[in-house]
Structure formats: C-alpha cells, structure tokens
Design an enzyme around this catalytic site. Structure first.
Site, PDB file in Angstrom:
ATOM      1  N   CYS A 236      -8.419  72.527  40.539  1.00  0.00           N
ATOM      2  CA  CYS A 236      -7.290  71.603  40.390  1.00  0.00           C
ATOM      3  C   CYS A 236      -6.302  72.140  39.359  1.00  0.00           C
ATOM      4  O   CYS A 236      -6.552  72.055  38.152  1.00  0.00           O
ATOM      5  CB  CYS A 236      -7.801  70.223  39.963  1.00  0.00           C
ATOM      6  SG  CYS A 236      -6.484  69.056  39.624  1.00  0.00           S
TER       7      CYS A 236
ATOM      8  N   CYS B 217      -4.798  69.434  37.080  1.00  0.00           N
ATOM      9  CA  CYS B 217      -5.696  68.969  36.013  1.00  0.00           C
ATOM     10  C   CYS B 217      -5.825  70.022  34.908  1.00  0.00           C
ATOM     11  O   CYS B 217      -5.834  69.694  33.728  1.00  0.00           O
ATOM     12  CB  CYS B 217      -7.099  68.700  36.549  1.00  0.00           C
ATOM     13  SG  CYS B 217      -7.160  67.891  38.133  1.00  0.00           S
ATOM     14  N   ASP B 218      -5.965  71.290  35.286  1.00  0.00           N
ATOM     15  CA  ASP B 218      -6.366  72.309  34.316  1.00  0.00           C
ATOM     16  C   ASP B 218      -5.298  73.342  33.992  1.00  0.00           C
ATOM     17  O   ASP B 218      -5.496  74.167  33.083  1.00  0.00           O
ATOM     18  CB  ASP B 218      -7.616  73.053  34.845  1.00  0.00           C
ATOM     19  CG  ASP B 218      -8.769  72.097  35.084  1.00  0.00           C
ATOM     20  OD1 ASP B 218      -8.904  71.144  34.295  1.00  0.00           O
ATOM     21  OD2 ASP B 218      -9.521  72.296  36.047  1.00  0.00           O
TER      22      ASP B 218
END
Ligand code: NAP
Length: 357
Positions: free
Chosen positions: A170, A173-174
């Site tokens: 992701c 997200c990261d």
C-alpha cells in the site's frame, strides 16, 4: 402506542437455532424452533466496500430490514487508494473520501452497520445464517457477499520476513516513509502504475519492475508513467528475493527473464502490486466458483444457492472497477428485494443449490 406483537418463523434444524429461541412441539411430535421476527433480517451484507455499501443503500431504499457487517473500516480496497479518477461524477477524488461518501450515503438511510467479523455463512432451507466471531448467529432471508479481494503475494524469499520493514502492499499507507529514497514497484497493472506514480511524488527514484515487455495498465496510466522522469521501467524483469540489513530492506534481487542475468538492485522499499485474490473463505460450500476462486453468478448477481448473492471483486466478471462493484451492489439488492418479497408472499423458492458447484 404501536402494537409490538412478536411473529415467529419456522426453522428446520438445530444448527438454525439462535440463542434463547423458543422451542415448540409440532404436529408430528418433532421439535420445531421458532425465530423471533426481530432476530430475522431480510438481507445481511458481508463486507463494506463499494459493492456492499451500495447494496446497503439500495436495500434500505427497498425497505428491507438490512444489516451490513464489516470487520475493518468501511470502504474496502478503495479506502487506501490515493486517487480515483474514473468514478463517474468525480474527475478526481481520494479513495478515502469516495468511500466515506458511500458510507455516509448508505448511513443517510439508517443502514445498520456492525463492525464485527463474520466467521461463517451457512445456507438453510428456511433462512440462511451468518455467524459472527462473538458467537452471535444472525438469520436472514438473503445474503450479499461483498468481501472483495486481497493483494496477491509474490511468494519470494524476504517478502513475508520484511513486510512492514520495507516491503509494502500500500503506497498510500507507507509511501511517506520513503521520502527522498529509492523504491521498487513490482507489477504492470493499473494498481502498480498508479502506485508508482504516487510514489514518484515522494521518493527520489522509482523502479517499475514488470515481467513482460508491455504494461497491462490502461494507456493513460502508461503514458503518465513513461512521462515521469523519476520512474524507470525495468522490462522483462522479475523480483527473486528481498534482502535486508539491520535498517530494513536494502536490495532486491532481479532477473532479466530474457538474458537470465541476475543482479542486486539497492532499494529502500519494495512495493508489490501483482493483482489480488478474491476473499472467498466465507463462500459456503455448494456455491459455484471458477478456477481462480471468483464466485460465479447470474445476471442478478445471485450465486448457485438461491438468496445468496455475490458482488464486487469477489464475483467473476470482465473488469474489476469501483463503478462495477457499485452496480453489482445495486443489482444484488434489487434482486434480493424481489427474492425476499416472494418468500414472504409464501411462494416456494428453492434455497438449496440450483446447480452443483
Ligand atoms: P492486474 O490487472 O491483475 O495486474 C497484475 C499485474 O501484476 C500484471 O501486470 C501481471 O503481469 C503482474 N503479475 C501478476 N503476477 C505476477 C508475478 N507472480 N510476478 C510478477 N508480476 C506478476 O491487477 P491490478 O493492477 O491490481 O488491478 C486489478 C483490477 O483492478 C484490474 O481490473 C484493474 O483494471 C482494476 N484497477 C483499476 C484501477 C482504476 O481504474 N483506477 C486502479 C487499480 C486497479 P502480466 O501483465 O504479465 O499478467
């Protein structure tokens, strides 16, 4: 004051009995269990992505007693998408915002939403049962399975070990952790290219590793990737291993599938987007699935067991898009409403497999 008389429905066997349910002797001397009307739903929707939330919206508009059960946050896969540019009506919207709009819209019809994990869906002759991790069993006329899919893993050494230490599925997200760093994105589909473009805004350098000499992604995304100077595409290349040191991921071993040449590419992060697999663990036995594990339905999104519908990425179809998941949700809810109406009208509807899986 409104009358609150309790109506009962007959259910066939022990497994169908909810907790503290009254038990009566029937004319044949056998025991029949009675489901109180307030325990019985018209439709239970499992999964809160675009398909499930749209099913919830249409089910509420059809005045069905409905509940949507989602173990995580509503929104599904799109909630973690950076940007959605092909949902009609929105030229560009973040996945989180779009999923929130779906959720708020369904909520405006007072859709009941439970944040619980479903552990099984069991077809029954009279009613289907949906069991939660808590042990609660919910009886329902119809079920809409909207459990979506999960990222497919590459299954190479280092992938599992360094997940969260440089390996990610992701970018939204990261990606933040790779500001000014070098990352590799594996895959050649829409997701890989979209995420590579997203990462190019954060990272210093993005390698896009694809196993063939042509991307699967849509033309518009391909053009954007090719025009982005921070992205370098490594064609005909596969990732063989993720390597790490005491700080986390430090390299990925690549192989050129044409020349057979192998090398270690120094990177700080490895983002893997090689498709996804349907979340079909809750699909009851007897429901027909294709060889890849997608549920086969008819045009009403109904599975091979009457009253059980499948929508969105779980369902076998030509293209997996948000707009199609939403359309599936609509179709399943409208077909479900008809199914429930027929059942309540006393007509016989075969609740067991129409055709063997
Ligand atoms: P996908 O379209 O199935 O693409 C997966 C990619 O990973 C392909 O390029 C495939 O290579 C590659 N791949 C698969 N297994 C691999 C392996 N073991 N090693 C190396 N590479 C491997 O998956 P997706 O990109 O996640 O997209 C899924 C669906 O969602 C698609 O229908 C897509 O159109 C849709 N989607 C749409 C949008 C959008 O419209 N905004 C965004 C994201 C996703 P090959 O090409 O050689 O098979």
């Amino acid at each position: 004051m409104r009358e609150t008389a309790t109506r009962f429905f007959m259910v066939p066997d022990d497994q169908d009995q909810p907790k503290e349910m009254p038990v009566n002797e029937n004319q044949n001397g056998g025991k029949e269990k009675l489901v109180q009307q307030e325990d019985l739903y018209d439709v239970v929707i499992v999964g809160g992505g675009p398909g499930g939330l749209t099913a919830g919206l249409y089910a509420m508009r059809a005045a069905l007693k409905s509940v949507l059960i989602e173990k995580g946050l509503p929104g599904g896969q799109i909630a973690i998408s950076d940007s959605v540019e092909n949902y009609p009506g929105f030229e560009s919207i973040s996945g989180f915002e779009l999923s929130d709009k779906f959720f708020q819209h369904a909520g405006s019809y007072d859709l009941e939403v439970l944040q619980e994990e479903v552990t099984s869906v069991d077809p029954g002759l009279e009613h289907h049962s949906v069991t939660l991790r808590t042990g609660r069993v919910i009886k329902t006329h119809a079920v809409v399975l909207a459990t979506g899919g999960s990222p497919r893993e590459l299954e190479i050494p280092g992938e599992k070990e360094y997940y969260g230490k440089g390996v990610s599925y992701c970018a939204t997200c990261d990606g933040f952790f790779f500001r000014g760093k070098t990352v590799v994105v594996v895959g050649g589909g829409d997701t890989a290219v979209e995420e590579a473009l997203y990462l190019s805004k954060i990272a210093e350098k993005v390698y896009l590793v694809h196993r063939r000499d042509a991307l699967r992604a849509s033309r518009i995304l391909q053009q954007r990737a090719m025009n982005e100077c921070k992205i370098e595409i490594l064609w005909n290349t596969v990732a063989l291993e993720v390597k790490a040191d005491e700080h986390g991921v430090c390299a990925v071993t690549l192989e050129n599938v044409q020349s057979g040449e192998q090398r270690d590419l120094p990177v700080d992060g490895v983002f893997i987007f090689v498709g996804f697999i349907p979340n079909n663990s809750l699909v009851p036995q007897g429901i027909k699935m294709n060889a890849d594990g997608y549920v086969v339905t008819d045009e009403k999104c109904e599975t091979s067991i009457s009253g059980i519908f499948a929508v969105g990425d779980l369902r076998e179809k030509y293209a997996r898009q948000i707009v199609i998941a939403a359309a599936d949700g609509c179709t399943a809810a409208l077909a479900g409403a008809h199914y429930v109406e027929v059942r309540k009208g006393g007509e016989t509807v075969c609740a067991m497999p129409v055709s063997p899986a």
